[in-house]
Design a protein around this motif. Structure first.
Motif, PDB file in Angstrom:
ATOM      1  N   LYS A  85       0.847  -1.189   0.000  1.00 31.72           N
ATOM      2  CA  LYS A  85       0.000   0.000   0.000  1.00 31.72           C
ATOM      3  C   LYS A  85       0.883   1.240   0.000  1.00 31.72           C
ATOM      4  CE  LYS A  85      -0.593   0.274   5.043  1.00 31.72           C
ATOM      5  NZ  LYS A  85      -1.589   0.388   6.132  1.00 31.72           N
ATOM      6  N   SER A  86       0.350   2.330  -0.506  1.00 30.11           N
ATOM      7  CA  SER A  86       1.108   3.581  -0.577  1.00 30.11           C
ATOM      8  C   SER A  86       1.011   4.299   0.757  1.00 30.11           C
ATOM      9  CB  SER A  86       0.542   4.463  -1.697  1.00 30.11           C
ATOM     10  OG  SER A  86       1.243   5.691  -1.756  1.00 30.11           O
ATOM     11  N   CYS A  87       2.159   4.559   1.375  1.00 27.72           N
ATOM     12  CA  CYS A  87       2.207   5.184   2.696  1.00 27.72           C
ATOM     13  C   CYS A  87       3.214   6.332   2.689  1.00 27.72           C
ATOM     14  CB  CYS A  87       2.632   4.167   3.766  1.00 27.72           C
ATOM     15  SG  CYS A  87       1.629   2.669   3.787  1.00 27.72           S
ATOM     16  N   SER A  88       3.047   7.256   3.611  1.00 26.87           N
ATOM     17  CA  SER A  88       4.016   8.338   3.766  1.00 26.87           C
ATOM     18  C   SER A  88       5.297   7.780   4.360  1.00 26.87           C
ATOM     19  CB  SER A  88       3.455   9.434   4.680  1.00 26.87           C
ATOM     20  OG  SER A  88       2.298  10.008   4.117  1.00 26.87           O
ATOM     21  N   ALA A  89       6.435   8.124   3.776  1.00 23.13           N
ATOM     22  CA  ALA A  89       7.724   7.647   4.286  1.00 23.13           C
ATOM     23  C   ALA A  89       8.002   8.275   5.649  1.00 23.13           C
ATOM     24  CB  ALA A  89       8.841   8.001   3.308  1.00 23.13           C
ATOM     25  N   ARG A  90       8.351   7.471   6.619  1.00 19.57           N
ATOM     26  CA  ARG A  90       8.674   7.963   7.950  1.00 19.57           C
ATOM     27  C   ARG A  90      10.003   8.701   7.940  1.00 19.57           C
ATOM     28  NH1 ARG A  90       5.474   4.953  11.605  1.00 19.57           N
ATOM     29  NH2 ARG A  90       3.525   4.579  10.491  1.00 19.57           N
ATOM     30  N   LYS A  91      10.083   9.769   8.727  1.00 18.95           N
ATOM     31  CA  LYS A  91      11.326  10.521   8.831  1.00 18.95           C
ATOM     32  C   LYS A  91      12.119  10.029  10.036  1.00 18.95           C
ATOM     33  CE  LYS A  91       9.472  14.666   6.632  1.00 18.95           C
ATOM     34  NZ  LYS A  91       9.224  16.134   6.750  1.00 18.95           N
TER      35      LYS A  91
END
Length: 252
Positions: A85-91
Motif C-alpha cells: 500500500k502507498s504510505c508516507s515515508a517515515r522521517k
C-alpha cells in the motif's frame, strides 16, 4: 455433439453441432483478464522492493518499455493485490556508523531492564512550533509492519525555523511543567529552566528517590557548567546515544 476448447480456453468454447453449424459460447469468469502478465508483475514487484520510492508513473513507463500498456490505476491495483500500500515515508535521524554503534550499545545495555527502572526516568526535550514550515511528504510502497525499514524512511537533520519554543518533561507517572522559551536559549538559560522546572516536576510527579533525568546531547545539555549543576543537585542523568530522538518517548 463435440466440444473443442478455443485459444481463449478460460473464457470461451466452440460447440460443433449437426449440419456443420458451430457456435461460440462465453463461459463465466470472475472479471476482466489481467493486463499485466505474471512476468510483468514480478518485474514491478522487484522494482518496488529495491526502490520503494518508485512512483506508479515510473512503473507505467517501465512496462511500456517492455511492451505492456497500462494505466497508473492498474499499477496501484496490482501492487495492492500483492499486499503493498502507498504510505508516507517515515522521517528518521540521519545516522552515521558511529551513531549506529552507539545506539546498538545503548540497546544491549538496557535490553533486560525491568519496567520499574523505566518508570523512574523523567524524559525531557525542547521543541519548536513551526507555524509556517513546509512539511514535504513522500510516499513509498511497503508491506504492513515495514514502516521503519531503511528503504521506507526519509533521513532528516535538525533545522531551524518557527516562532514558539518550549521545554517540557514527563514520566510514566504523568506530565511535568511546560516552559515557554523566549529568545535564543544558551547554556545559562537552560540551567535556569532546569532550576525552575525540573525538581518541581519531579516532586509533583512523585518520582521518589533514585529517579533518572534524560536529555539529549545538545551542546547546552552536555556543557561542563550544566554537568556540574546537575551533579551539585544530585541528579542522575541517563547516558544517551547521539542522533536518537526516536528512542525518546517524549518525541512522540
Amino acid at each position: 455433439m463435440r466440444t473443442k476448447w478455443s485459444s481463449l480456453a478460460s473464457t470461451q468454447i466452440t460447440v460443433f453441432g449437426g449440419g456443420g453449424m458451430l457456435r461460440t459460447v462465453n463461459l463465466p469468469r470472475p472479471g476482466a483478464p489481467c493486463k499485466i502478465s505474471p512476468r510483468g508483475v514480478a518485474m514491478i514487484m522487484r522494482t518496488v522492493r529495491n526502490q520503494p520510492r518508485t512512483t506508479r508513473e515510473d512503473l507505467v513507463n517501465d512496462l511500456k518499455a517492455a511492451g505492456t500498456i497500462v494505466t497508473k490505476k492498474t499499477i496501484g491495483n496490482t501492487l495492492r493485490r500483492e499486499g503493498l500500500k502507498s504510505c508516507s515515508a517515515r522521517k528518521v535521524p540521519l545516522l552515521k556508523k558511529a551513531h549506529i554503534h552507539a545506539r546498538l550499545k545503548f540497546a544491549n545495555e538496557h535490553l533486560n531492564d525491568s519496567e520499574d527502572i523505566w518508570v523512574k526516568v523523567l524524559w525531557s526535550d525542547e521543541t519548536k512550533m513551526e507555524l509556517f514550515g513546509i512539511n514535504s511528504t513522500r510516499r513509498v510502497w511497503r508491506r504492513r509492519n515495514a514502516a521503519y525499514d531503511p528503504k521506507n524512511t526519509i533521513p532528516t537533520v535538525k533545522h531551524g525555523g518557527g516562532n514558539i519554543m518550549l521545554w517540557g518533561c514527563f514520566s510514566a507517572k504523568g506530565t511535568g511543567q511546560l516552559h515557554r522559551i523566549k529568545g535564543t536559549m544558551d547554556g545559562a538559560m537552560y540551567r535556569q529552566i532546569l532550576g525552575e522546572n525540573l525538581l518541581t516536576s519531579a516532586w509533583a510527579l512523585k518520582m521518589g528517590r533514585g529517579w533518572v533525568f534524560q536529555h539529549d546531547n545538545d551542546p547546552k545539555h552536555t556543557a561542563k557548567a550544566t554537568k556540574e549543576w546537575l551533579k551539585k543537585k544530585h541528579i542522575k542523568v541517563l547516558e544517551w546515544p547521539s542522533q536518537s530522538p526516536d528512542l525518546n518517548p517524549i518525541e512522540n
